[in-house]
Write a protein that holds these residues in place. Structure first.
Motif, mmCIF file in Angstrom:
data_model
loop_
_atom_site.group_PDB
_atom_site.id
_atom_site.type_symbol
_atom_site.label_atom_id
_atom_site.label_comp_id
_atom_site.label_asym_id
_atom_site.label_seq_id
_atom_site.Cartn_x
_atom_site.Cartn_y
_atom_site.Cartn_z
ATOM 1 N N ARG A 19 1.299 3.637 2.835
ATOM 2 C CA ARG A 19 1.083 4.136 4.204
ATOM 3 C C ARG A 19 -0.410 4.055 4.503
ATOM 4 O O ARG A 19 -1.241 4.580 3.766
ATOM 5 C CB ARG A 19 1.584 5.570 4.342
ATOM 6 C CG ARG A 19 1.442 6.124 5.758
ATOM 7 C CD ARG A 19 1.906 7.554 5.874
ATOM 8 N NE ARG A 19 1.665 8.073 7.215
ATOM 9 C CZ ARG A 19 2.528 8.003 8.218
ATOM 10 N NH1 ARG A 19 3.699 7.438 8.019
ATOM 11 N NH2 ARG A 19 2.229 8.494 9.416
ATOM 12 N N GLU A 20 -0.707 3.368 5.596
ATOM 13 C CA GLU A 20 -2.104 3.156 5.956
ATOM 14 C C GLU A 20 -2.679 4.401 6.628
ATOM 15 O O GLU A 20 -1.983 5.113 7.364
ATOM 16 C CB GLU A 20 -2.205 1.952 6.918
ATOM 17 C CG GLU A 20 -3.577 1.387 7.067
ATOM 18 C CD GLU A 20 -4.037 0.641 5.809
ATOM 19 O OE1 GLU A 20 -3.189 0.368 4.943
ATOM 20 O OE2 GLU A 20 -5.243 0.366 5.708
ATOM 21 N N ASN A 21 -3.926 4.665 6.384
ATOM 22 C CA ASN A 21 -4.617 5.774 7.047
ATOM 23 C C ASN A 21 -5.229 5.244 8.350
ATOM 24 O O ASN A 21 -6.225 4.516 8.317
ATOM 25 C CB ASN A 21 -5.712 6.320 6.141
ATOM 26 C CG ASN A 21 -6.427 7.515 6.757
ATOM 27 O OD1 ASN A 21 -6.150 7.895 7.906
ATOM 28 N ND2 ASN A 21 -7.330 8.106 6.009
ATOM 29 N N ASN A 27 -2.603 -4.543 8.338
ATOM 30 C CA ASN A 27 -1.854 -3.591 7.523
ATOM 31 C C ASN A 27 -1.081 -2.638 8.417
ATOM 32 O O ASN A 27 -1.654 -1.853 9.175
ATOM 33 C CB ASN A 27 -2.798 -2.785 6.624
ATOM 34 C CG ASN A 27 -3.338 -3.626 5.490
ATOM 35 O OD1 ASN A 27 -2.634 -4.475 4.956
ATOM 36 N ND2 ASN A 27 -4.593 -3.415 5.126
ATOM 37 N N ASP A 28 0.235 -2.700 8.312
ATOM 38 C CA ASP A 28 1.080 -1.820 9.101
ATOM 39 C C ASP A 28 0.932 -0.390 8.638
ATOM 40 O O ASP A 28 0.449 -0.109 7.526
ATOM 41 C CB ASP A 28 2.549 -2.255 8.959
ATOM 42 C CG ASP A 28 2.862 -3.436 9.852
ATOM 43 O OD1 ASP A 28 2.918 -3.237 11.075
ATOM 44 O OD2 ASP A 28 3.014 -4.553 9.318
ATOM 45 N N LEU A 29 1.378 0.509 9.523
ATOM 46 C CA LEU A 29 1.329 1.925 9.171
ATOM 47 C C LEU A 29 2.045 2.157 7.849
ATOM 48 O O LEU A 29 1.560 2.911 6.999
ATOM 49 C CB LEU A 29 1.984 2.756 10.283
ATOM 50 C CG LEU A 29 1.947 4.267 10.090
ATOM 51 C CD1 LEU A 29 0.524 4.790 10.117
ATOM 52 C CD2 LEU A 29 2.786 4.974 11.152
ATOM 53 N N GLU A 30 3.167 1.533 7.663
ATOM 54 C CA GLU A 30 3.868 1.581 6.383
ATOM 55 C C GLU A 30 4.309 0.163 6.033
ATOM 56 O O GLU A 30 4.803 -0.561 6.900
ATOM 57 C CB GLU A 30 5.088 2.508 6.435
ATOM 58 C CG GLU A 30 4.709 3.975 6.513
ATOM 59 C CD GLU A 30 5.936 4.875 6.495
ATOM 60 O OE1 GLU A 30 7.054 4.341 6.665
ATOM 61 O OE2 GLU A 30 5.775 6.092 6.336
#
Lengths: 417, 128
Positions: A345-347, A357-360
């Motif tokens: 999970r991206e910050n 980069n996707d959120l997840e």
């Protein structure tokens, strides 16, 4: 040969000297390691004659320095036509050691009786000899009718029931086990056992093995894809598009991941140090299962090395064929690459280091665990001969400092020599 | 009482037993309306009652106002969930590459941040 001369050969062996002057022509291999020859017996008097059905008395007196250290004095003899040597222990009688080759052993068979004498210390070490297996004393057993008058008039054979072996005046006891400290103390193809006795067993002490090992590992993926983990802990994460993930992940509670590790071919050498214990070394080569090298990471080293102590469950398993269960402790060096997956999970609030980069997103995680490991395992070998066996085993390794839990099943063959 | 429970959770975390505890206690950071990379579904942006999916590229903060640099996608989701699924597509069609709007265009309409993806270099370069 006269009767007087014959008796000298039997009883006059008692005249002793440390010099061993009567054995100047002894073969070289019989001298040296076994201590001094103590039984003085001139060369021309190494032989004697004896009538049938009469015991052959043997009596010796040791020099003081030998006598102080002597614990057992053994007479090894071989009858005419007998392929095997037999051992008797002489009894101590004051300063002398006495005994006799039983007359029932002599029986009515004529021919040469050969014998020699070895003196052992308390630890079984041979400290003195009289003649040798290669050049023994000879007693020619003849029928009474061919002996000169008076030569065959010795005491007759005692009844074994009336005169048990071992009693004073009776034939000496037969020695079943000959004490020893090393193989040099044993003869005739026998070796010194760990119990301290000579034995004739086909037990191979050196074993070489060839096997294939498949590592199967499990490792933690929580935090695996942070830059710190990828640069310092042996992890490497890859996105679905193949790019290495270098984003800013949020710490999550990812579950441990597991997968196959490298496949290795392993060559081993084990040394039998006791009936049920071996110590060994193993050298492996990983020919399959290498993962990508992490950024700033160490290049994969396909070699592995391990030391092992093995306990074998059973009574003297290496002396026979059959099943050989065992357990072992091991430790060594190995790199273990394992592949897993996790969701990152991206910050969104952190400065972005990598676009796209996707959120997840689910990423592939490689873990290069190692380089050291300790572990334990168990296995089962099947020996179709005492010196050839096939084995299957499984070991559990705790890998450090880049941690992982690795199972290492393997199978192969082993040969003793 | 709550503080004590949180302390207990962190203590357990240090003992490697905090998996469930941490996930319950800590809310992962979420994108805001002005976070570059955020996908925002705005209701009534194009047509009343319809959702429009825009992506925030950058922001310009003034003392009492804020400008948003956005890409407007060519998608008409009917629900926020549908908008979230559309946003996950890296090849989502674009209707307008760059649009600059005051944030009130978004904030004064019903809206929801449905997804987030870090901006690529090319996406960042859309901002003049």
């Amino acid at each position: 040969m006269s009767h007087a001369k014959g008796m000298f050969a039997f009883a006059a062996l008692t005249t002793l000297s440390v010099s061993g002057a009567g054995h100047a022509e002894e073969p070289a291999e019989d001298r040296g390691a076994l201590g001094p020859e103590v039984l003085h017996n001139p060369t021309l008097e190494r032989t004697a004659e004896q009538g049938i059905l009469r015991a052959v008395p043997i009596s010796i007196e040791l020099p003081v320095d030998i006598a102080l250290r002597a614990r057992r004095v053994l007479v090894h003899y071989r009858l005419w036509g007998d392929p095997d040597w037999t051992a008797l222990e002489l009894r101590r009688n004051g300063a002398r050691y006495e005994g006799a080759i039983p007359c029932l052993e002599i029986s009515t068979v004529t021919g040469d009786l050969r014998y020699y004498i070895r003196v052992h210390d308390a630890e079984g070490r041979v400290i003195a000899t009289g003649a040798s297996r290669a050049r023994p004393y000879l007693v020619t057993i003849k029928h009474d009718t061919v002996l000169e008058p008076g030569e065959g008039s010795g005491a007759k054979c005692p009844d074994p029931a009336d005169c048990p072996a071992g009693l004073l005046g009776c034939p000496s006891e037969r020695v079943v086990e000959i004490a020893c400290q090393s193989d040099a103390d044993c003869e005739g193809g026998t070796t010194c056992s760990w119990r301290g006795f000579c034995e004739r067993i086909d037990r191979r002490k050196n074993w070489i093995s060839l096997g294939v090992q498949q590592d199967v590992g499990a490792f933690a993926t929580a935090g695996a894809c942070s830059l710190v983990s990828q640069e310092n802990e042996g992890y490497a994460c890859f996105r679905a598009d193949g790019a290495q993930y270098t984003g800013t992940p949020v710490q999550t509670n990812a579950k441990p991941s597991g997968s196959l590790g490298p496949t290795r071919v392993v060559v081993a050498f084990d040394r039998l140090i006791h009936y049920d214990t071996t110590l060994g070394l193993r050298l492996g080569w990983a020919f399959f299962g290498e993962g990508p090298t992490p950024r700033e990471g160490t290049t994969f080293v396909p070699f592995s090395f391990a030391a092992r102590a093995t306990h074998w469950f059973g009574d003297d398993l290496f002396a026979r064929s059959g099943l050989r269960p065992y357990a072992f402790l091991t430790g060594g060096y190995a790199m273990v690459d394992m592949k897993g997956s996790t969701v990152v999970r991206e910050n969104p609030l952190a400065p972005p280091y990598q676009g796209g980069n996707d959120l997840e997103q689910e990423v592939t995680v490689w873990k290069r665990a190692g380089d050291g490991f300790v572990g334990a395992g168990t296995g089962l070998a099947f020996a179709w001969e005492s010196r050839r066996a096939a084995f299957v085993e499984i070991a559990a390794h705790a890998v450090f400092p880049f941690g992982a839990f690795v199972l290492a099943p393997s199978a192969g063959i082993t040969l003793g020599f | 009482m709550r503080a004590k429970l949180q302390d207990l959770c962190f203590g357990l975390a240090s003992a490697a037993l905090a998996a469930a505890c941490a996930s319950d206690a800590l809310t992962p950071p979420e994108a805001h309306i002005d976070t570059p990379g955020a996908f925002v579904a705005v209701e009534g942006y194009d047509e009343p009652g319809e959702l429009t999916l825009v992506r925030i590229l950058d922001r310009l903060q003034f003392e009492e106002a804020r400008l948003l640099f956005m890409t407007v996608h060519d998608a008409r989701p009917e629900t926020y969930d549908e908008a979230r699924e559309l946003a996950k597509d890296h090849d989502l069609p674009i209707r307008e590459l760059i649009r600059i709007e005051p944030d009130t265009v978004v904030t004064q309409s019903p809206h929801q941040i449905v997804w987030f993806r870090t901006l690529t270099k090319q996406e960042q370069e859309r901002v003049p």
